[in-house]
Design an enzyme around this catalytic site. Sequence first.
Site, PDB file in Angstrom:
ATOM      1  N   ASP A 108       1.874 -15.410   7.289  1.00 53.36           N
ATOM      2  CA  ASP A 108       1.487 -16.807   7.065  1.00 53.36           C
ATOM      3  C   ASP A 108       1.607 -17.175   5.592  1.00 53.36           C
ATOM      4  OD1 ASP A 108       1.032 -17.218   9.738  1.00 53.36           O
ATOM      5  OD2 ASP A 108      -1.167 -17.199   9.608  1.00 53.36           O
ATOM      6  N   ARG A 132       6.917   1.150  13.773  1.00 49.94           N
ATOM      7  CA  ARG A 132       7.476   0.792  12.478  1.00 49.94           C
ATOM      8  C   ARG A 132       8.753  -0.046  12.611  1.00 49.94           C
ATOM      9  NH1 ARG A 132       5.773   3.829   7.926  1.00 49.94           N
ATOM     10  NH2 ARG A 132       5.200   5.715   9.005  1.00 49.94           N
ATOM     11  N   PRO A 164       0.795  -1.222   0.000  1.00 44.66           N
ATOM     12  CA  PRO A 164       0.000   0.000   0.000  1.00 44.66           C
ATOM     13  C   PRO A 164       0.834   1.282   0.000  1.00 44.66           C
ATOM     14  CG  PRO A 164      -0.025  -0.985   2.179  1.00 44.66           C
ATOM     15  CD  PRO A 164       0.634  -1.984   1.252  1.00 44.66           C
ATOM     16  N   ASN A 165       0.325   2.226  -0.738  1.00 47.84           N
ATOM     17  CA  ASN A 165       0.861   3.596  -0.823  1.00 47.84           C
ATOM     18  C   ASN A 165       2.170   3.696  -1.605  1.00 47.84           C
ATOM     19  OD1 ASN A 165      -1.267   4.715   0.826  1.00 47.84           O
ATOM     20  ND2 ASN A 165      -0.327   3.640   2.530  1.00 47.84           N
ATOM     21  N   ARG A 187       5.476  10.834  -1.539  1.00 46.49           N
ATOM     22  CA  ARG A 187       5.565  10.529  -0.101  1.00 46.49           C
ATOM     23  C   ARG A 187       6.748  11.291   0.504  1.00 46.49           C
ATOM     24  NH1 ARG A 187       4.533   4.324   1.127  1.00 46.49           N
ATOM     25  NH2 ARG A 187       4.230   5.246   3.186  1.00 46.49           N
ATOM     26  N   GLU A 202      13.148  -9.224   1.579  1.00 50.63           N
ATOM     27  CA  GLU A 202      12.291  -8.141   2.104  1.00 50.63           C
ATOM     28  C   GLU A 202      13.078  -6.837   1.946  1.00 50.63           C
ATOM     29  OE1 GLU A 202      11.783  -8.405   6.350  1.00 50.63           O
ATOM     30  OE2 GLU A 202      10.608  -6.560   6.462  1.00 50.63           O
ATOM     31  N   ALA A 226       3.264  -0.751   5.013  1.00 47.09           N
ATOM     32  CA  ALA A 226       2.874  -0.772   6.423  1.00 47.09           C
ATOM     33  C   ALA A 226       2.415  -2.154   6.899  1.00 47.09           C
ATOM     34  CB  ALA A 226       1.780   0.265   6.668  1.00 47.09           C
ATOM     35  N   TYR A 261      11.668   8.535   1.641  1.00 42.86           N
ATOM     36  CA  TYR A 261      11.525   7.764   0.410  1.00 42.86           C
ATOM     37  C   TYR A 261      12.199   8.379  -0.808  1.00 42.86           C
ATOM     38  CZ  TYR A 261       8.023   5.738   3.483  1.00 42.86           C
ATOM     39  OH  TYR A 261       7.397   5.168   4.561  1.00 42.86           O
ATOM     40  N   HIS A 268      12.977  -2.435   2.186  1.00 42.94           N
ATOM     41  CA  HIS A 268      12.327  -1.165   2.537  1.00 42.94           C
ATOM     42  C   HIS A 268      13.244  -0.031   2.109  1.00 42.94           C
ATOM     43  CE1 HIS A 268       9.404  -3.410   4.812  1.00 42.94           C
ATOM     44  NE2 HIS A 268      10.414  -4.111   5.314  1.00 42.94           N
ATOM     45  N   LEU A 269      12.661   0.977   1.501  1.00 36.73           N
ATOM     46  CA  LEU A 269      13.464   2.130   1.094  1.00 36.73           C
ATOM     47  C   LEU A 269      14.035   2.837   2.310  1.00 36.73           C
ATOM     48  CD1 LEU A 269      11.007   3.523  -1.572  1.00 36.73           C
ATOM     49  CD2 LEU A 269      13.374   2.870  -2.058  1.00 36.73           C
ATOM     50  N   SER A 270      13.176   2.994   3.341  1.00 32.13           N
ATOM     51  CA  SER A 270      13.587   3.767   4.521  1.00 32.13           C
ATOM     52  C   SER A 270      14.172   2.831   5.576  1.00 32.13           C
ATOM     53  CB  SER A 270      12.380   4.509   5.094  1.00 32.13           C
ATOM     54  OG  SER A 270      11.429   3.586   5.595  1.00 32.13           O
ATOM     55  N   HIS A 330       4.452  -4.381   9.366  1.00 31.13           N
ATOM     56  CA  HIS A 330       4.529  -4.219  10.815  1.00 31.13           C
ATOM     57  C   HIS A 330       3.435  -4.945  11.589  1.00 31.13           C
ATOM     58  CE1 HIS A 330       7.451  -1.384   9.465  1.00 31.13           C
ATOM     59  NE2 HIS A 330       6.538  -0.677   8.830  1.00 31.13           N
ATOM     60  N   ASN A 370       8.067  -5.740  -0.739  1.00 35.84           N
ATOM     61  CA  ASN A 370       7.999  -4.583   0.146  1.00 35.84           C
ATOM     62  C   ASN A 370       6.519  -4.394   0.468  1.00 35.84           C
ATOM     63  OD1 ASN A 370       7.863  -2.210   1.510  1.00 35.84           O
ATOM     64  ND2 ASN A 370       9.130  -1.032   0.095  1.00 35.84           N
ATOM     65  N   ARG A 375      12.828   4.653  12.810  1.00 34.93           N
ATOM     66  CA  ARG A 375      11.654   5.527  12.682  1.00 34.93           C
ATOM     67  C   ARG A 375      10.738   5.337  13.899  1.00 34.93           C
ATOM     68  NH1 ARG A 375       9.318   5.179   6.727  1.00 34.93           N
ATOM     69  NH2 ARG A 375       8.116   6.949   7.554  1.00 34.93           N
TER      70      ARG A 375
HETATM   71  C1  DQA Z   1       8.326   1.074   3.752  1.00 33.00           C
HETATM   72  C2  DQA Z   1       8.366   1.338   5.258  1.00 33.00           C
HETATM   73  C3  DQA Z   1       6.997   1.139   5.878  1.00 33.00           C
HETATM   74  O1  DQA Z   1       7.052   1.403   7.266  1.00 33.00           O
HETATM   75  C4  DQA Z   1       5.997   2.084   5.246  1.00 33.00           C
HETATM   76  O2  DQA Z   1       4.719   1.867   5.796  1.00 33.00           O
HETATM   77  C5  DQA Z   1       5.985   2.032   3.776  1.00 33.00           C
HETATM   78  C6  DQA Z   1       7.261   1.907   3.064  1.00 33.00           C
HETATM   79  C7  DQA Z   1       9.668   1.419   3.082  1.00 33.00           C
HETATM   80  O3  DQA Z   1       9.861   1.017   1.946  1.00 33.00           O
HETATM   81  O4  DQA Z   1      10.493   2.096   3.683  1.00 33.00           O
HETATM   82  O5  DQA Z   1       4.945   2.166   3.130  1.00 33.00           O
HETATM   83  O6  DQA Z   1       8.071  -0.285   3.536  1.00 33.00           O
END
Ligand code: DQA
Length: 149
Positions: free
Chosen positions: A90, A114, A14-15, A22, A101, A80, A27, A103-105, A83, A77, A110
């Site tokens: 599962d 998170r 999502p997002n 963002r 796995e 959210a 990001y 994550h950009l950040s 978390h 990725n 954080r």
């Molecule tokens: C994320 C980190 C997550 O906490 C966040 O909700 C995202 C992006 C990242 O790529 O850093 O949507 O997965």
Amino acid sequence: MSDREKRMVVLHGPNLDLLGERPVEHYGTITLATLERLVAREAQRWGWTCLCLQTNHEGTYIEYLHEYRREDALLVNPGAWTHYSYAIRDALELVDCPVAEVHLSDISSREDWRRHSVISSVVNFTVCGKGPEGYLEAVRRVIELAEAL
Ligand code: DQA
């Protein structure tokens, strides 16, 4: 190892479709389309193809994990959901190929909520806080794992 071209499936949650809009401090300014192009190009350098998918719906994400559980490798990725989604955890447990796995950040530095990933214990490795470069590292590492099988 066979000569069949291997494929990696990249699943964004999502997002992440709104990357580029963002918060820049977490990001950067890259869009999802550009990130996917970079990932596909890195995979191609190693003779792999890449299928990139994004959804804002948890059930759809889980169905992608089911559908692609026997791919050659996955890069996920889940945004959210990382978390708190035990359902995604599962589903990842049923995946039968190496999984990265990414994550950009840097989620470990954080907000408290998170910092924990419920999926880390069911993937092969996690790369976070390295921006788009982290994706390229993950592509190389997951290919290495898949090719060693
Ligand atoms: C994320 C980190 C997550 O906490 C966040 O909700 C995202 C992006 C990242 O790529 O850093 O949507 O997965």
